[in-house]
Scaffold this motif. Structure first.
Motif, PDB file in Angstrom:
ATOM      1  N   ASP A 271       0.862  -1.180   0.000  1.00  0.00           N
ATOM      2  CA  ASP A 271       0.000   0.000   0.000  1.00  0.00           C
ATOM      3  C   ASP A 271       0.901   1.234   0.000  1.00  0.00           C
ATOM      4  OD1 ASP A 271      -2.031   1.812   0.195  1.00  0.00           O
ATOM      5  OD2 ASP A 271      -2.691   1.219   2.208  1.00  0.00           O
ATOM      6  N   LEU A 272       1.239   1.726  -1.191  1.00  0.00           N
ATOM      7  CA  LEU A 272       2.189   2.822  -1.321  1.00  0.00           C
ATOM      8  C   LEU A 272       1.543   4.149  -0.931  1.00  0.00           C
ATOM      9  CD1 LEU A 272       3.972   1.854  -4.658  1.00  0.00           C
ATOM     10  CD2 LEU A 272       4.540   1.211  -2.312  1.00  0.00           C
ATOM     11  N   ASP A 273       2.279   4.922  -0.149  1.00  0.00           N
ATOM     12  CA  ASP A 273       1.769   6.168   0.397  1.00  0.00           C
ATOM     13  C   ASP A 273       2.386   7.357  -0.354  1.00  0.00           C
ATOM     14  OD1 ASP A 273       0.869   8.267   1.880  1.00  0.00           O
ATOM     15  OD2 ASP A 273       1.655   7.566   3.798  1.00  0.00           O
ATOM     16  N   TYR A 274       1.686   7.834  -1.364  1.00  0.00           N
ATOM     17  CA  TYR A 274       2.194   8.924  -2.191  1.00  0.00           C
ATOM     18  C   TYR A 274       2.148  10.274  -1.481  1.00  0.00           C
ATOM     19  CZ  TYR A 274       2.381   5.773  -6.164  1.00  0.00           C
ATOM     20  OH  TYR A 274       2.694   4.735  -7.013  1.00  0.00           O
ATOM     21  N   LYS A 275       1.499  10.322  -0.338  1.00  0.00           N
ATOM     22  CA  LYS A 275       1.445  11.573   0.414  1.00  0.00           C
ATOM     23  C   LYS A 275       2.691  11.782   1.268  1.00  0.00           C
ATOM     24  CE  LYS A 275      -3.604  11.845   0.562  1.00  0.00           C
ATOM     25  NZ  LYS A 275      -4.811  11.931   1.438  1.00  0.00           N
ATOM     26  N   HIS A 276       3.555  10.779   1.289  1.00  0.00           N
ATOM     27  CA  HIS A 276       4.797  10.897   2.052  1.00  0.00           C
ATOM     28  C   HIS A 276       5.957  10.506   1.125  1.00  0.00           C
ATOM     29  CE1 HIS A 276       1.849  10.625   5.403  1.00  0.00           C
ATOM     30  NE2 HIS A 276       2.652  11.560   5.899  1.00  0.00           N
ATOM     31  N   LEU A 277       6.497  11.526   0.439  1.00  0.00           N
ATOM     32  CA  LEU A 277       7.503  11.307  -0.598  1.00  0.00           C
ATOM     33  C   LEU A 277       8.765  12.107  -0.301  1.00  0.00           C
ATOM     34  CD1 LEU A 277       8.449  10.302  -3.406  1.00  0.00           C
ATOM     35  CD2 LEU A 277       7.219  12.245  -4.404  1.00  0.00           C
ATOM     36  N   LEU A 278       9.873  11.394  -0.195  1.00  0.00           N
ATOM     37  CA  LEU A 278      11.202  11.991  -0.040  1.00  0.00           C
ATOM     38  C   LEU A 278      11.946  11.830  -1.358  1.00  0.00           C
ATOM     39  CD1 LEU A 278      13.689  13.023   1.628  1.00  0.00           C
ATOM     40  CD2 LEU A 278      14.098  10.614   2.223  1.00  0.00           C
ATOM     41  N   VAL A 279      12.667  12.869  -1.781  1.00  0.00           N
ATOM     42  CA  VAL A 279      13.498  12.795  -2.980  1.00  0.00           C
ATOM     43  C   VAL A 279      14.931  13.101  -2.582  1.00  0.00           C
ATOM     44  CG1 VAL A 279      13.916  13.679  -5.301  1.00  0.00           C
ATOM     45  CG2 VAL A 279      11.571  13.444  -4.455  1.00  0.00           C
ATOM     46  N   SER A 280      15.855  12.261  -3.043  1.00  0.00           N
ATOM     47  CA  SER A 280      17.244  12.388  -2.631  1.00  0.00           C
ATOM     48  C   SER A 280      18.170  12.102  -3.809  1.00  0.00           C
ATOM     49  CB  SER A 280      17.537  11.424  -1.473  1.00  0.00           C
ATOM     50  OG  SER A 280      18.851  11.599  -0.987  1.00  0.00           O
TER      51      SER A 280
END
Length: 320
Positions: free
Chosen positions: A127-136
């Motif tokens: 269940d992927l949570d697109y509302k919590h996205l980190l980019v590095s």
């Protein structure tokens, strides 16, 4: 703390199930995206991290483990997160405009549930949570992370962690060394370019230790030919692209004072300019101490108070 801190490059992916697919195809050339799923993934909503590889936009691969810092592994496990690692086209066969096109196409694939669709095809149900996205990303990957923050809609990216990012084109002379390596000759560069620049050539993966493209990256900059292939224009570099934006996600930058590949001052300049054009922006230059490019590769969170503090700050923006 789980025993992932002391993971070495050779075993960096051992605690993950590693998947590979592609997010884009140009003719017969597929541009890879890898997905790291923790073997101990817990049920429930799963936050996401997108991580771009470094290499001066000339060399590198999403699954080159040496350029994924040791601290990243326990960081992902602790937060029960999945990491998505895209490749992208490389200079000199492709231009900066091509690379930004790949970046936009990756985000289109990502937002079209490309990760979900692929994992479902592999019988991986999460269940992927697109509302919590980190980019590095590190170095050129930091460039890709910052350009993501400058081009994606407000609210899509919760936080950016950029390690010694390329915010401007690299300026160096033929006499400069990088990480102890000397710049190849102009003649070598010309021969290398002739071998690469064949009609229709595309490269989107190049192992740093199995090719000599590292030397090519150094030479293109030293002899003033990088922008000949990368191109010019304000949108191509974060230091100028930021002038036309109204929002930048919360961002922290790691950069060592003695960086011989990407100037520390470039990060200082980017932070100062971002603060001047985006009122109230949260942007931090978290590390300005001793070290060279890639200084954080073997760092352990529990041994570096500043790193522990910054990762907690990232978590506070990414996950809450």
């Amino acid at each position: 703390m789980a025993p992932y801190d002391d993971t070495t490059a050779a075993t960096r992916f051992d605690s993950f199930n590693v998947y590979e697919t592609h997010f884009k195809q140009i003719g017969d050339h597929k541009i890879k995206v890898a997905i790291l799923v923790p073997k101990d993934l817990k049920p429930g909503k799963v936050p996401l991290a997108v991580k771009f590889h470094g290499g001066g936009l000339v060399v590198g691969d999403a699954l080159f483990p040496d350029w994924i810092a040791a601290f990243w592994v326990p960081f992902m496990h602790r937060n029960n997160a999945i990491t998505i690692l895209p490749n992208y086209r490389l200079v000199p066969e492709s231009s900066g405009a091509d690379i930004l096109e790949d970046l936009a196409d990756f985000w289109s694939w990502f937002n079209d549930k490309g990760v979900d669709k692929y994992l479902t095809s592999q019988n991986v149900n999460v269940d992927l949570d697109y509302k919590h996205l980190l980019v590095s990303g590190d170095s050129a990957g930091g460039y890709m992370a910052l350009q993501s923050g400058l081009t994606r809609p407000e609210g899509e990216i919760n936080a950016i962690l950029a390690q010694y990012p390329m915010t401007n084109h690299t300026r160096r002379s033929p006499e400069d060394s990088m990480l102890g390596m000397q710049t190849p000759s102009r003649e070598w560069m010309d021969e290398k370019l002739a071998s690469l620049l064949t009609p229709g050539a595309i490269t989107s993966s190049a192992h740093p230790y199995k090719t000599d493209r590292f030397g090519l990256s150094m030479a293109l900059n030293a002899y003033g030919r990088y922008n000949e292939f990368f191109g010019e224009g304000e949108r191509l570099w974060p230091i100028t692209a930021v002038k036309s934006v109204k929002f930048v996600p919360p961002t922290t930058i790691f950069h060592a004072l003695g960086d011989s590949a990407v100037k520390f001052q470039d990060s200082v300049d980017f932070v100062e300019r971002t603060k001047s054009v985006v009122p109230g922006v949260e942007i931090r230059l978290a590390y300005g101490k001793e070290g060279d490019h890639g200084f954080d590769g073997a760092l352990k969170e529990d041994e570096e108070p500043w790193l522990k503090e910054e990762l907690q700050w990232v978590e506070s923006r990414w996950l809450f």
